[in-house]
Each structure stands twice: as structure tokens, then as C-alpha cells.
Write a protein that holds these residues in place. Structure first.
Motif, short mmCIF file in Angstrom:
data_model
loop_
_atom_site.label_atom_id
_atom_site.label_comp_id
_atom_site.label_asym_id
_atom_site.label_seq_id
_atom_site.Cartn_x
_atom_site.Cartn_y
_atom_site.Cartn_z
N UNK A 61 14.15 52.77 56.45
CA UNK A 61 14.88 53.48 55.27
C UNK A 61 15.65 54.47 55.63
N UNK A 62 15.54 55.25 56.69
CA UNK A 62 16.37 56.19 57.02
C UNK A 62 17.67 55.59 57.83
N UNK A 63 17.79 54.42 58.05
CA UNK A 63 19.02 53.85 58.60
C UNK A 63 20.00 53.64 57.32
N UNK A 64 19.40 53.36 56.25
CA UNK A 64 20.14 52.97 54.85
C UNK A 64 20.23 54.12 54.01
N UNK A 65 19.20 54.89 54.00
CA UNK A 65 19.17 55.89 52.93
C UNK A 65 20.52 57.13 52.99
N UNK A 66 20.94 57.41 54.05
CA UNK A 66 22.15 58.37 53.86
C UNK A 66 23.10 57.67 53.10
N UNK A 67 23.59 56.56 53.27
CA UNK A 67 24.66 55.91 52.77
C UNK A 67 24.60 55.63 51.06
N UNK A 68 23.50 55.46 50.66
CA UNK A 68 23.05 55.24 49.67
C UNK A 68 22.87 56.37 48.84
N UNK A 69 22.36 57.49 49.42
CA UNK A 69 22.50 58.87 48.60
C UNK A 69 24.02 59.21 48.54
N UNK A 70 24.84 59.00 49.31
CA UNK A 70 26.15 59.31 49.13
C UNK A 70 27.03 58.45 48.00
N UNK A 71 26.57 57.03 48.13
CA UNK A 71 27.35 56.26 47.20
C UNK A 71 26.53 56.27 45.80
N UNK A 72 24.96 56.40 45.85
CA UNK A 72 24.34 56.15 44.65
C UNK A 72 23.81 54.80 44.50
N UNK A 73 22.86 54.24 43.99
CA UNK A 73 22.37 52.98 43.71
C UNK A 73 20.93 53.08 43.28
N UNK A 74 20.43 51.97 43.00
CA UNK A 74 18.97 51.59 42.58
C UNK A 74 18.09 51.53 43.62
N UNK A 75 18.46 51.15 44.70
CA UNK A 75 17.57 51.21 45.77
C UNK A 75 16.96 52.31 46.44
N UNK A 76 17.86 53.61 46.17
CA UNK A 76 17.42 54.86 46.77
C UNK A 76 16.00 55.37 46.35
N UNK A 77 15.50 55.08 45.23
CA UNK A 77 14.19 55.25 45.05
C UNK A 77 12.96 54.52 46.14
N UNK A 78 13.30 53.34 45.99
CA UNK A 78 12.43 52.63 46.87
C UNK A 78 12.52 53.19 48.46
N UNK A 79 13.86 53.57 48.94
CA UNK A 79 14.00 54.11 50.38
C UNK A 79 13.30 55.12 50.46
#
Length: 196
Positions: A61-79
């Protein structure tokens, strides 16, 4: 005198090097021995596997989480949950190494969190989950040497050994009866063939 000192310095160089080498190897030997003693007093392999599993579980999840935190999204909580599972699996491995008397509890926590990491981080690409389950089971199964010695010195057999010995005796009786009947049948068949 200068040449004499120069000769003395040249002559003492190999001995100085040998003494430094002896000190270095002696220090390494004692450190290795101390590490081996430390390693045998705790569930070392189980703790290391739990730490490795925690790293793998948190890595995905650390590979995907920084990008989703910047963009925002529904998967952030799962990551975030997957990363948290990875951190806690790693900490359960460290705790099993640091407090070996509580390794059973740390092993159970490591196994449960490794399985739950399947939802937050795909179980560390399934390898993290597998390493966590194996490491947690090794921590759960580990016992100190003094507990193992106490079990080996038990004088009276337990219920399981008593039932096992009874079953083995009954199995021997049945096997003896069956082999006797088979032997009689073979003798009857071979005796009938010789009459013809």
C-alpha cells in the motif's frame, strides 16, 4: 640509532599486525557466540519472518498511498488499514524477539493480522501473508529450553500415550489373527494343489 630504530619498527610491524588481527578475530568470535546464545533463547526465525512479513505487507500500500493521498479517492482508507496491518505485524515480530516469554501471544496476533492484511494490502502480494502465518506459528510453537526439559522428564504417561498404547496392542492382536488366518488359507490352497 636511526637505522636501528628503523629496523626495530620494520621488525615489529608483522607482530603488531598479527596482534591486531588476533584482537579483531577474538572480538568477532565472542560477538558471534553472544549472538548465538541470544538467538537460541527466543523464537528467532519466527520473529524474523514476522518482521519480513510486516515489511512486505506495508510495502504494497505504500507504493500507491502517496499518490492517492495527493489526488484523493475512496481506496485511501483501505490502503491506510493495510499499512497499519503491516506495521503491527512487524511490531509483533519485534515483540516476539524482545519478549520471548510472550511469544505465543505475539504469534497469534501476527497470524491474525497477516490474514486480515489480505483486505488492506492484498496480503503483501500473498507472500507477506504467507510469511506472517508461518512466522506466527513458529512463535506460537516456540518454548524455552527449561519447559522442554520438564516435559521430557515426565514419569507417568499421559492419557494420550495410554490410549495410544492400548490401540497399538489391539492392532497387533488383530494383525496377528488376520495373518494366522491368511497363513492357514495359503497352506490349505497350496496343500490342495499338491494333492491334484
Amino acid at each position: 640509532m636511526a637505522t636501528q630504530n628503523g629496523q626495530d619498527d620494520a621488525g615489529s610491524q608483522p607482530t603488531r599486525f598479527e596482534s591486531q588481527w588476533d584482537q579483531l578475530t577474538t572480538g568477532f568470535g565472542t560477538r558471534w557466540n553472544r549472538f548465538n546464545v541470544w538467538r537460541t533463547q527466543r523464537p528467532f526465525l519466527g520473529g524474523v519472518l514476522l518482521c519480513l512479513a510486516g515489511i512486505l505487507i506495508a510495502w504494497v500500500p505504500m507504493q500507491i498511498l502517496p499518490d492517492l493521498l495527493f489526488i484523493g479517492g475512496g481506496m485511501t482508507g483501505f490502503l491506510v488499514i493495510g499499512t497499519t496491518f503491516g506495521v503491527f505485524v512487524f511490531l509483533s515480530g519485534v515483540y516476539a524477539l524482545y519478549k520471548p516469554e510472550h511469544s505465543r501471544e505475539a504469534g497469534v496476533v501476527g497470524v491474525v493480522l497477516s490474514i486480515l492484511s489480505l483486505f488492506g494490502s492484498l496480503g503483501g502480494l500473498l507472500f507477506g501473508m504467507l510469511f506472517g502465518i508461518i512466522g506466527g506459528n513458529l512463535c506460537f510453537a516456540w518454548r524455552p529450553d527449561d519447559e522442554r526439559d520438564d516435559e521430557d522428564d515426565a514419569s507417568e504417561p499421559g492419557r494420550v500415550e495410554t490410549v495410544r498404547s492400548r490401540l497399538l496392542e489391539q492392532l497387533r492382536d488383530v494383525a496377528g489373527a488376520v495373518s494366522g488366518r491368511l497363513r492357514n488359507g495359503v497352506e490349505a490352497i497350496t496343500g490342495g494343489e499338491s494333492d491334484e
